[in-house]
Design a protein around this motif. Sequence first.
Motif, mmCIF file in Angstrom:
data_model
loop_
_atom_site.group_PDB
_atom_site.id
_atom_site.type_symbol
_atom_site.label_atom_id
_atom_site.label_comp_id
_atom_site.label_asym_id
_atom_site.label_seq_id
_atom_site.Cartn_x
_atom_site.Cartn_y
_atom_site.Cartn_z
ATOM 1 N N VAL A 72 0.842 -1.198 0.000
ATOM 2 C CA VAL A 72 0.000 0.000 0.000
ATOM 3 C C VAL A 72 0.878 1.249 0.000
ATOM 4 C CG1 VAL A 72 -1.721 1.320 1.286
ATOM 5 C CG2 VAL A 72 -1.897 -1.178 1.164
ATOM 6 N N MET A 97 -4.363 -1.483 6.137
ATOM 7 C CA MET A 97 -4.992 -1.736 4.845
ATOM 8 C C MET A 97 -4.335 -2.926 4.151
ATOM 9 S SD MET A 97 -5.450 0.883 1.618
ATOM 10 C CE MET A 97 -6.648 1.894 2.485
ATOM 11 N N GLN A 98 -3.007 -2.989 4.184
ATOM 12 C CA GLN A 98 -2.290 -4.099 3.569
ATOM 13 C C GLN A 98 -2.750 -5.434 4.165
ATOM 14 O OE1 GLN A 98 0.350 -3.522 1.247
ATOM 15 N NE2 GLN A 98 0.319 -5.716 0.831
ATOM 16 N N PHE A 101 -6.842 -6.154 3.495
ATOM 17 C CA PHE A 101 -7.219 -6.497 2.124
ATOM 18 C C PHE A 101 -6.716 -7.898 1.766
ATOM 19 C CE2 PHE A 101 -8.715 -2.279 1.681
ATOM 20 C CZ PHE A 101 -9.510 -2.249 0.545
ATOM 21 N N LEU A 122 -3.344 -5.948 -7.585
ATOM 22 C CA LEU A 122 -4.099 -4.903 -6.894
ATOM 23 C C LEU A 122 -3.141 -3.846 -6.374
ATOM 24 C CD1 LEU A 122 -6.628 -3.714 -5.459
ATOM 25 C CD2 LEU A 122 -6.153 -5.291 -3.564
ATOM 26 N N LYS A 123 -3.401 -2.608 -6.766
ATOM 27 C CA LYS A 123 -2.615 -1.478 -6.291
ATOM 28 C C LYS A 123 -3.520 -0.560 -5.475
ATOM 29 C CE LYS A 123 0.331 2.341 -7.877
ATOM 30 N NZ LYS A 123 0.898 3.043 -9.067
ATOM 31 N N LEU A 124 -3.196 -0.400 -4.204
ATOM 32 C CA LEU A 124 -3.972 0.459 -3.301
ATOM 33 C C LEU A 124 -3.143 1.683 -2.930
ATOM 34 C CD1 LEU A 124 -5.220 -2.368 -0.911
ATOM 35 C CD2 LEU A 124 -6.653 -1.134 -2.552
ATOM 36 N N THR A 125 -3.754 2.852 -3.041
ATOM 37 C CA THR A 125 -3.074 4.092 -2.670
ATOM 38 C C THR A 125 -3.926 4.841 -1.655
ATOM 39 O OG1 THR A 125 -2.101 4.261 -4.888
ATOM 40 C CG2 THR A 125 -2.030 6.231 -3.510
ATOM 41 N N TYR A 168 -9.171 6.266 -0.507
ATOM 42 C CA TYR A 168 -8.066 5.596 -1.185
ATOM 43 C C TYR A 168 -8.458 5.262 -2.619
ATOM 44 C CZ TYR A 168 -10.812 1.462 0.153
ATOM 45 O OH TYR A 168 -11.821 0.558 0.336
ATOM 46 N N SER A 169 -7.467 4.966 -3.439
ATOM 47 C CA SER A 169 -7.727 4.530 -4.805
ATOM 48 C C SER A 169 -7.465 3.040 -4.921
ATOM 49 C CB SER A 169 -6.840 5.286 -5.808
ATOM 50 O OG SER A 169 -5.504 4.847 -5.727
ATOM 51 N N VAL A 170 -8.236 2.408 -5.779
ATOM 52 C CA VAL A 170 -8.091 0.991 -6.091
ATOM 53 C C VAL A 170 -7.808 0.880 -7.583
ATOM 54 C CG1 VAL A 170 -9.269 -1.240 -6.209
ATOM 55 C CG2 VAL A 170 -9.666 0.270 -4.254
#
Length: 221
Positions: A72, A97-98, A101, A122-125, A168-170
Amino acid sequence: MHISIKASRLAVIAAFCMALAACGTTQPNSYSGISSSSKLMPNQNDDTGRVPYSYSTTANWKKYNAIIVDPVVVYRGTDQQFGDMPEKDKDVLASYMQTKFAEKLAPRFMLARDPAPNTLRLKLTLTGAETNTPVLATLSRFDIAGGIYNGVQNARNREGTLTGSVIYSVELYDAASDRLLSAFITKQYPRPWNLGASMGSLAASKAGIEKGADALVEHLK
Protein backbone atom coordinates in the motif's frame (compact mmCIF):
# COMPACT_ATOMS: atom_id res chain seq x y z
CA MET A 1 -31.79 26.84 36.50
CA HIS A 2 -28.02 26.71 36.10
CA ILE A 3 -28.20 23.08 34.96
CA SER A 4 -30.99 23.89 32.51
CA ILE A 5 -28.99 26.73 30.94
CA LYS A 6 -25.91 24.53 30.70
CA ALA A 7 -27.91 21.76 29.05
CA SER A 8 -29.35 24.22 26.55
CA ARG A 9 -25.91 25.47 25.68
CA LEU A 10 -24.66 21.94 25.16
CA ALA A 11 -27.59 21.19 22.86
CA VAL A 12 -26.82 24.31 20.80
CA ILE A 13 -23.15 23.35 20.60
CA ALA A 14 -24.07 19.81 19.56
CA ALA A 15 -26.41 21.09 16.84
CA PHE A 16 -23.75 23.49 15.61
CA CYS A 17 -21.18 20.67 15.47
CA MET A 18 -23.57 18.53 13.48
CA ALA A 19 -24.20 21.33 11.02
CA LEU A 20 -20.47 21.72 10.53
CA ALA A 21 -20.08 17.97 10.07
CA ALA A 22 -22.82 17.85 7.47
CA CYS A 23 -21.47 20.83 5.54
CA GLY A 24 -17.78 20.08 5.94
CA THR A 25 -17.72 16.42 4.91
CA THR A 26 -14.64 15.83 2.78
CA GLN A 27 -15.37 14.97 -0.84
CA PRO A 28 -12.63 12.87 -2.50
CA ASN A 29 -10.48 14.30 -5.29
CA SER A 30 -9.61 12.43 -8.47
CA TYR A 31 -5.91 12.73 -7.47
CA SER A 32 -3.67 13.78 -10.34
CA GLY A 33 -0.71 11.75 -9.07
CA ILE A 34 -2.15 8.23 -9.31
CA SER A 35 -1.54 6.09 -12.40
CA SER A 36 -5.18 5.83 -13.48
CA SER A 37 -6.13 9.49 -12.92
CA SER A 38 -6.41 10.28 -16.64
CA LYS A 39 -8.96 7.49 -17.08
CA LEU A 40 -11.14 8.18 -14.04
CA MET A 41 -14.51 9.74 -14.72
CA PRO A 42 -17.32 10.90 -12.42
CA ASN A 43 -19.27 7.80 -11.44
CA GLN A 44 -22.84 8.34 -12.61
CA ASN A 45 -23.94 4.99 -11.19
CA ASP A 46 -23.08 5.80 -7.58
CA ASP A 47 -25.65 7.68 -5.49
CA THR A 48 -23.96 7.00 -2.15
CA GLY A 49 -20.98 9.31 -2.54
CA ARG A 50 -18.65 6.45 -1.62
CA VAL A 51 -17.27 5.93 -5.13
CA PRO A 52 -17.26 9.33 -6.87
CA TYR A 53 -14.76 8.44 -9.64
CA SER A 54 -14.31 5.19 -11.53
CA TYR A 55 -13.04 3.44 -14.65
CA SER A 56 -14.03 -0.03 -15.79
CA THR A 57 -13.68 -2.50 -18.64
CA THR A 58 -15.67 -5.64 -19.42
CA ALA A 59 -13.40 -7.84 -17.32
CA ASN A 60 -14.39 -11.42 -16.53
CA TRP A 61 -13.42 -11.60 -12.87
CA LYS A 62 -14.36 -15.27 -12.62
CA LYS A 63 -11.38 -16.33 -14.72
CA TYR A 64 -8.93 -14.95 -12.16
CA ASN A 65 -7.93 -17.27 -9.34
CA ALA A 66 -4.87 -15.49 -7.94
CA ILE A 67 -3.99 -11.94 -6.94
CA ILE A 68 -0.85 -9.94 -6.21
CA VAL A 69 -1.45 -7.32 -3.52
CA ASP A 70 1.18 -4.60 -4.00
CA PRO A 71 2.46 -2.77 -0.90
CA VAL A 72 0.00 0.00 0.00
CA VAL A 73 1.30 3.43 -1.01
CA VAL A 74 0.69 6.62 1.00
CA TYR A 75 -0.16 9.37 -1.49
CA ARG A 76 2.14 12.42 -1.38
CA GLY A 77 0.57 14.64 -4.05
CA THR A 78 -0.45 18.21 -3.31
CA ASP A 79 -4.11 17.18 -3.65
CA GLN A 80 -3.84 14.62 -0.81
CA GLN A 81 -6.58 14.82 1.85
CA PHE A 82 -4.90 13.91 5.12
CA GLY A 83 -5.13 17.39 6.65
CA ASP A 84 -2.68 17.57 9.55
CA MET A 85 -2.63 13.82 10.23
CA PRO A 86 0.77 12.71 11.62
CA GLU A 87 2.94 10.53 9.40
CA LYS A 88 2.87 7.72 11.95
CA ASP A 89 -0.94 7.55 11.71
CA LYS A 90 -0.77 7.35 7.91
CA ASP A 91 1.71 4.50 8.22
CA VAL A 92 -0.55 2.71 10.71
CA LEU A 93 -3.49 2.93 8.31
CA ALA A 94 -1.42 1.82 5.31
CA SER A 95 -0.18 -1.21 7.24
CA TYR A 96 -3.71 -2.03 8.42
CA MET A 97 -4.99 -1.74 4.85
CA GLN A 98 -2.29 -4.10 3.57
CA THR A 99 -3.19 -6.71 6.17
CA LYS A 100 -6.97 -6.46 5.91
CA PHE A 101 -7.22 -6.50 2.12
CA ALA A 102 -4.96 -9.56 1.89
CA GLU A 103 -6.98 -11.23 4.65
CA LYS A 104 -10.35 -10.54 3.01
CA LEU A 105 -9.18 -11.54 -0.48
CA ALA A 106 -7.50 -14.79 0.61
CA PRO A 107 -10.67 -16.94 0.64
CA ARG A 108 -11.44 -15.90 -2.97
CA PHE A 109 -7.91 -15.79 -4.45
CA MET A 110 -4.56 -17.45 -4.02
CA LEU A 111 -2.18 -14.71 -2.84
CA ALA A 112 0.66 -14.56 -5.38
CA ARG A 113 3.95 -12.73 -5.77
CA ASP A 114 4.74 -13.07 -9.48
CA PRO A 115 2.74 -12.21 -12.62
CA ALA A 116 1.07 -15.20 -14.26
CA PRO A 117 -2.00 -16.04 -16.34
CA ASN A 118 -5.34 -15.65 -14.55
CA THR A 119 -3.72 -13.43 -11.93
CA LEU A 120 -4.78 -9.95 -10.88
CA ARG A 121 -2.55 -7.23 -9.47
CA LEU A 122 -4.10 -4.90 -6.89
CA LYS A 123 -2.62 -1.48 -6.29
CA LEU A 124 -3.97 0.46 -3.30
CA THR A 125 -3.07 4.09 -2.67
CA LEU A 126 -4.10 5.72 0.60
CA THR A 127 -4.98 9.28 -0.42
CA GLY A 128 -6.72 10.76 2.63
CA ALA A 129 -8.15 10.12 6.07
CA GLU A 130 -9.89 11.86 8.95
CA THR A 131 -9.73 10.91 12.61
CA ASN A 132 -12.57 10.68 15.09
CA THR A 133 -13.18 13.75 17.20
CA PRO A 134 -12.17 12.56 20.70
CA VAL A 135 -15.11 11.93 23.07
CA LEU A 136 -17.58 14.00 21.01
CA ALA A 137 -17.77 11.34 18.28
CA THR A 138 -19.28 8.95 20.82
CA LEU A 139 -21.30 11.49 22.81
CA SER A 140 -22.98 12.84 19.67
CA ARG A 141 -24.75 9.47 19.34
CA PHE A 142 -26.52 9.99 22.65
CA ASP A 143 -27.58 13.63 22.85
CA ILE A 144 -31.03 14.41 21.45
CA ALA A 145 -30.01 16.30 18.33
CA GLY A 146 -27.11 13.98 17.55
CA GLY A 147 -29.23 10.89 18.10
CA ILE A 148 -31.84 12.05 15.59
CA TYR A 149 -29.30 13.06 12.96
CA ASN A 150 -27.19 9.93 13.32
CA GLY A 151 -30.31 7.76 13.29
CA VAL A 152 -31.25 9.17 9.90
CA GLN A 153 -27.69 8.78 8.62
CA ASN A 154 -27.53 5.21 9.89
CA ALA A 155 -30.73 4.32 8.01
CA ARG A 156 -29.24 5.86 4.85
CA ASN A 157 -25.85 4.15 5.42
CA ARG A 158 -24.23 7.57 5.32
CA GLU A 159 -21.57 9.33 7.38
CA GLY A 160 -22.17 10.11 11.05
CA THR A 161 -21.14 13.21 12.97
CA LEU A 162 -17.58 13.91 14.09
CA THR A 163 -16.50 10.48 12.83
CA GLY A 164 -13.35 9.57 10.94
CA SER A 165 -13.09 8.11 7.45
CA VAL A 166 -10.57 6.88 4.92
CA ILE A 167 -10.10 7.68 1.22
CA TYR A 168 -8.07 5.60 -1.19
CA SER A 169 -7.73 4.53 -4.80
CA VAL A 170 -8.09 0.99 -6.09
CA GLU A 171 -6.41 -0.08 -9.34
CA LEU A 172 -6.82 -3.62 -10.68
CA TYR A 173 -4.56 -4.91 -13.43
CA ASP A 174 -4.24 -8.11 -15.37
CA ALA A 175 -0.88 -9.14 -13.90
CA ALA A 176 0.38 -10.94 -17.03
CA SER A 177 -0.33 -8.10 -19.48
CA ASP A 178 -0.24 -5.17 -17.01
CA ARG A 179 -3.54 -3.94 -18.54
CA LEU A 180 -5.71 -1.78 -16.30
CA LEU A 181 -9.07 -3.49 -15.86
CA SER A 182 -10.77 -1.36 -13.21
CA ALA A 183 -10.01 1.67 -11.06
CA PHE A 184 -11.91 3.83 -8.65
CA ILE A 185 -11.63 6.30 -5.80
CA THR A 186 -13.59 5.45 -2.70
CA LYS A 187 -14.38 7.01 0.67
CA GLN A 188 -15.26 4.52 3.39
CA TYR A 189 -16.55 4.98 6.93
CA PRO A 190 -18.53 2.98 9.49
CA ARG A 191 -22.24 3.24 10.12
CA PRO A 192 -23.05 5.96 12.69
CA TRP A 193 -24.32 3.42 15.24
CA ASN A 194 -21.09 1.42 15.16
CA LEU A 195 -20.11 2.76 18.59
CA GLY A 196 -16.86 0.82 18.69
CA ALA A 197 -15.72 2.69 15.59
CA SER A 198 -16.27 6.04 17.35
CA MET A 199 -13.74 5.24 20.09
CA GLY A 200 -10.07 5.87 19.39
CA SER A 201 -8.77 8.35 16.86
CA LEU A 202 -8.25 5.82 14.02
CA ALA A 203 -11.07 3.39 14.81
CA ALA A 204 -13.46 4.76 12.16
CA SER A 205 -10.75 4.84 9.50
CA LYS A 206 -9.89 1.22 10.25
CA ALA A 207 -13.57 0.24 10.15
CA GLY A 208 -13.79 2.00 6.78
CA ILE A 209 -10.85 -0.02 5.49
CA GLU A 210 -12.59 -3.25 6.48
CA LYS A 211 -15.82 -2.17 4.76
CA GLY A 212 -13.86 -1.26 1.65
CA ALA A 213 -12.12 -4.63 1.58
CA ASP A 214 -15.46 -6.41 1.86
CA ALA A 215 -16.85 -4.26 -0.96
CA LEU A 216 -13.91 -5.13 -3.21
CA VAL A 217 -14.39 -8.86 -2.63
CA GLU A 218 -18.05 -8.44 -3.60
CA HIS A 219 -16.99 -6.47 -6.70
CA LEU A 220 -14.71 -9.31 -7.84
CA LYS A 221 -17.25 -12.13 -7.53
